[in-house]
Design a protein around this motif. Structure first.
Motif, PDB file in Angstrom:
ATOM      1  N   PRO A  74       0.830  -1.211   0.000  1.00  0.00           N
ATOM      2  CA  PRO A  74       0.000   0.000   0.000  1.00  0.00           C
ATOM      3  C   PRO A  74       0.863   1.260   0.000  1.00  0.00           C
ATOM      4  CG  PRO A  74      -0.692  -1.549   1.714  1.00  0.00           C
ATOM      5  CD  PRO A  74       0.625  -2.029   1.196  1.00  0.00           C
ATOM      6  N   TYR A  91       2.302   4.688   1.132  1.00  0.00           N
ATOM      7  CA  TYR A  91       2.490   5.197   2.488  1.00  0.00           C
ATOM      8  C   TYR A  91       1.619   6.437   2.708  1.00  0.00           C
ATOM      9  CZ  TYR A  91       4.720   6.573   6.826  1.00  0.00           C
ATOM     10  OH  TYR A  91       4.957   6.895   8.139  1.00  0.00           O
ATOM     11  N   ASN A 144      -1.556   6.421   4.308  1.00  0.00           N
ATOM     12  CA  ASN A 144      -2.974   6.176   4.526  1.00  0.00           C
ATOM     13  C   ASN A 144      -3.307   6.504   5.978  1.00  0.00           C
ATOM     14  OD1 ASN A 144      -5.537   4.946   5.015  1.00  0.00           O
ATOM     15  ND2 ASN A 144      -5.200   3.578   3.282  1.00  0.00           N
ATOM     16  N   HIS A 197      -5.617   5.489   7.804  1.00  0.00           N
ATOM     17  CA  HIS A 197      -6.140   4.354   8.555  1.00  0.00           C
ATOM     18  C   HIS A 197      -5.020   3.339   8.798  1.00  0.00           C
ATOM     19  CE1 HIS A 197     -10.135   5.925   7.904  1.00  0.00           C
ATOM     20  NE2 HIS A 197      -9.905   5.972   6.607  1.00  0.00           N
ATOM     21  N   ALA A 237      -2.853   0.136   8.845  1.00  0.00           N
ATOM     22  CA  ALA A 237      -2.824  -0.995   7.908  1.00  0.00           C
ATOM     23  C   ALA A 237      -1.784  -1.998   8.376  1.00  0.00           C
ATOM     24  CB  ALA A 237      -2.494  -0.521   6.492  1.00  0.00           C
ATOM     25  N   THR A 239       1.547  -1.869   6.318  1.00  0.00           N
ATOM     26  CA  THR A 239       2.439  -0.772   6.674  1.00  0.00           C
ATOM     27  C   THR A 239       3.131  -1.039   8.007  1.00  0.00           C
ATOM     28  OG1 THR A 239       0.985   0.765   5.494  1.00  0.00           O
ATOM     29  CG2 THR A 239       2.570   1.722   7.028  1.00  0.00           C
ATOM     30  N   TRP A 267      -9.004  -3.781  -3.300  1.00  0.00           N
ATOM     31  CA  TRP A 267      -7.582  -3.980  -3.055  1.00  0.00           C
ATOM     32  C   TRP A 267      -6.774  -3.861  -4.344  1.00  0.00           C
ATOM     33  CZ3 TRP A 267      -4.112  -3.928   0.629  1.00  0.00           C
ATOM     34  CH2 TRP A 267      -2.912  -4.621   0.502  1.00  0.00           C
ATOM     35  N   ALA A 311      -6.656  -0.301  -5.925  1.00  0.00           N
ATOM     36  CA  ALA A 311      -5.699   0.589  -5.270  1.00  0.00           C
ATOM     37  C   ALA A 311      -4.316   0.462  -5.895  1.00  0.00           C
ATOM     38  CB  ALA A 311      -5.623   0.271  -3.776  1.00  0.00           C
ATOM     39  N   ARG A 371       7.071   2.004  -4.347  1.00  0.00           N
ATOM     40  CA  ARG A 371       6.254   2.413  -3.206  1.00  0.00           C
ATOM     41  C   ARG A 371       7.016   2.234  -1.890  1.00  0.00           C
ATOM     42  NH1 ARG A 371       0.272  -0.120  -4.419  1.00  0.00           N
ATOM     43  NH2 ARG A 371      -0.367   1.374  -6.023  1.00  0.00           N
TER      44      ARG A 371
END
Length: 205
Positions: A67, A69, A71, A73, A75, A78, A122, A125, A162
């Motif tokens: 994901p 970096y 967010n 919320h 995760a 992360t 998912w 994204a 990412r």
């Protein structure tokens, strides 16, 4: 499942000859690498690398997606990356894509995933940041089609980029404490190739 249960039932007895090794594991962990790969059952990091207990800190997600970096919320992905780098102090990260990947295949084909909304969200994204242009895997042949193999490789490279945006990863790499590699694994041959930034190709390890 019966076979798996039977193996687990006898595991303690079969580990008796390695009692000291397992006692050391109880004292803590110091893995060599964070290994990020797909949840696909055909991809077994310890089988590919020969790793033993305590060698790899694993993060497995559908499509080996990392994901972005930032967010707001919490995760699990992360947190796993940050824990591996900042708490465990791993010295290496490997992002490993694989042939015959159902997640990347769904992205490439534009499959209708309305019946699996969590999976669709998912994957969506990950879709906007897929890199353009071939990754040019030298010599790889994927029985599911070379286009899919190329898409998997490009997708894995995006995940690597990412990761470099994560503060913990960026800081450790800049300090020379951490390396990051992108691999491509062929499930039907066992071949493993690593991306070479100097040539832009995936080459045998």
């Amino acid at each position: 499942m019966q076979q798996l249960t039977a193996h687990a039932r006898t595991f303690e007895r079969r580990c008796a000859d390695r009692a000291e090794e397992f006692r050391r594991l109880g004292a803590g962990q110091s893995p060599q690498a964070l290994f990020i790969t797909c949840s696909d059952s055909r991809v077994v990091p310890s089988l590919i690398t020969g790793a033993g207990p305590g060698d790899l800190f694993e993060l497995r997600t559908a499509g080996n997606i990392v994901p972005a970096y930032g967010n707001p919320h919490p995760a699990g992905e992360t947190a796993t990356i940050e824990y591996a780098v900042r708490v465990l102090g791993v010295r290496h990260i490997v992002v490993c894509g694989h042939s015959h990947c159902g997640a990347v295949g769904a992205l490439v084909r534009g499959d209708d995933l309305s019946g699996a909304p969590a999976v669709r969200g998912w994957l969506e994204a990950a879709a906007p940041e897929r890199p353009h242009g071939p990754a040019r895997d030298a010599g790889a042949v994927d029985v599911a089609g070379p286009d899919l193999a190329d898409a998997v490789q490009r997708h894995a490279l995006v995940q690597g980029e990412r990761l470099r945006a994560y503060p913990c990863v960026r800081e450790a790499m800049e300090a020379g404490r951490l390396s990051l590699d992108v691999w491509f694994y062929e499930v039907h041959t066992g071949a493993v190739r690593s991306h070479r930034p100097d040539s832009g190709t995936f080459q045998p390890l």
